[in-house]
Design a protein around this motif. Structure first.
Motif, PDB file in Angstrom:
ATOM      1  N   LYS A 252       0.855  -1.190   0.000  1.00 37.56           N
ATOM      2  CA  LYS A 252       0.000   0.000   0.000  1.00 37.56           C
ATOM      3  C   LYS A 252       0.891   1.240   0.000  1.00 37.56           C
ATOM      4  N   ILE A 253       0.575   2.190  -0.855  1.00 32.33           N
ATOM      5  CA  ILE A 253       1.330   3.433  -0.893  1.00 32.33           C
ATOM      6  C   ILE A 253       0.367   4.612  -0.802  1.00 32.33           C
ATOM      7  N   TRP A 254       0.875   5.708  -0.250  1.00 29.83           N
ATOM      8  CA  TRP A 254       0.121   6.964  -0.192  1.00 29.83           C
ATOM      9  C   TRP A 254       0.881   8.004  -0.990  1.00 29.83           C
ATOM     10  N   THR A 255       0.206   8.598  -1.974  1.00 32.33           N
ATOM     11  CA  THR A 255       0.800   9.656  -2.793  1.00 32.33           C
ATOM     12  C   THR A 255      -0.201  10.802  -2.932  1.00 32.33           C
ATOM     13  N   SER A 256       0.273  11.932  -3.418  1.00 33.21           N
ATOM     14  CA  SER A 256      -0.560  13.131  -3.470  1.00 33.21           C
ATOM     15  C   SER A 256      -1.710  12.980  -4.458  1.00 33.21           C
ATOM     16  N   SER A 257      -2.891  13.400  -4.010  1.00 37.89           N
ATOM     17  CA  SER A 257      -4.040  13.460  -4.923  1.00 37.89           C
ATOM     18  C   SER A 257      -4.379  14.901  -5.273  1.00 37.89           C
ATOM     19  N   GLY A 258      -3.746  15.858  -4.596  1.00 40.63           N
ATOM     20  CA  GLY A 258      -4.008  17.256  -4.916  1.00 40.63           C
ATOM     21  C   GLY A 258      -3.497  18.214  -3.867  1.00 40.63           C
ATOM     22  N   ASP A 259      -3.076  19.394  -4.311  1.00 38.14           N
ATOM     23  CA  ASP A 259      -2.631  20.473  -3.434  1.00 38.14           C
ATOM     24  C   ASP A 259      -3.479  21.707  -3.713  1.00 38.14           C
ATOM     25  N   TRP A 260      -3.802  22.466  -2.689  1.00 36.32           N
ATOM     26  CA  TRP A 260      -4.513  23.714  -2.916  1.00 36.32           C
ATOM     27  C   TRP A 260      -4.188  24.699  -1.790  1.00 36.32           C
TER      28      TRP A 260
END
Length: 252
Positions: A68-76
């Motif tokens: 399982k990996i966690w990566t960026s889905s969005g920045d604001w």
């Protein structure tokens, strides 16, 4: 005088806050007061935090035959008042964090999403939702929000509702995205049967090389969903399914 200043700081922080000349300083002050660090999380149980050579955060956990990996889905960007609401979320500090502070005092908030894989011998399967929610409602919501026809609170509540509906209706299936025998050489493209890959992705071995006695690969997955949406994304890993560009930065 120094002691008086310390007492004033402890008893009347709002006085000092109101005297802050810069919005950026005000944001920094708030983060310091609430022990909130930039580009930092306390990862979910079983996960390790890595930073690539551009200081992008990455989390990975191995659970038996599942990665399982966690990566960026969005920045604001949000202003300080908006951030105070975000900070109360259960996600914040775990899979959501402040990445940076702009000169105008806005905070860059990054939200992460999880990707799951199953590995077996030399094969890697990505777990995908075979029953995704149509994009139209989400696109419509974003349009209403950016046109200021709905409030931030309404937008957030509706997005949360859509996510809950999608999760309730999700049907997760593994799809094959890599096996040694699929590729004869770099640049090879294959389209798998629905039995092996329910989205029938076109998979390309974009690059391959050896490092420290291990075979390394960049695999690109291209597809066109039933909604008509086209996607293209890639993973880089070695023969042990070690995500090399994320986990092997010498700056770590």
């Amino acid at each position: 005088m120094k002691i008086f200043s310390i007492i004033l700081f402890l008893l009347f922080p709002d006085v000092l806050f109101s005297q802050t000349d810069s919005k950026q300083d005000a944001a920094i002050f708030y983060l310091q007061q609430n022990d909130t660090r930039l580009n930092t999380v306390s990862p979910p149980q079983g996960f390790t935090v890595y930073y690539n050579c551009d200081s992008l955060l990455f989390m990975k956990g191995i659970f038996k035959d599942t990665i399982k990996i966690w990566t960026s889905s969005g920045d604001w960007y949000v202003d300080l008042e908006q951030f105070k609401k975000i900070r109360t979320s259960e996600m914040f500090g775990v899979t959501q964090f402040v990445k940076d502070i702009d000169d105008d005092g806005r905070l860059l908030v990054s939200t992460y999403h999880q990707t799951k894989f199953i590995f077996h011998n030399d094969s890697l399967f990505e777990i995908e939702n075979s029953n995704p929610t149509p994009l139209e409602p989400v696109e419509k919501l974003f349009g209403l929000f950016f046109q200021k026809k709905i409030s931030e609170e309404t937008f957030s509540n509706r997005i949360d509702s859509l996510h809950k509906i999608e999760e309730a209706q999700a049907i997760y299936k593994p799809k094959l995205i890599f096996a040694n025998k699929l590729f004869k050489k770099k640049g090879t493209k294959v389209k798998l049967s629905k039995k092996l890959n329910f989205q029938q992705d076109i998979i390309e071995l974009e690059d391959s090389w050896q490092k420290n006695g291990k075979n390394c690969y960049v695999v690109r997955i291209n597809n066109k969903l039933e909604s008509g949406e086209k996607t293209s994304y890639a993973f880089a890993f070695n023969e042990d399914f070690h995500f090399i560009f994320w986990e092997d930065c010498k700056a770590n």
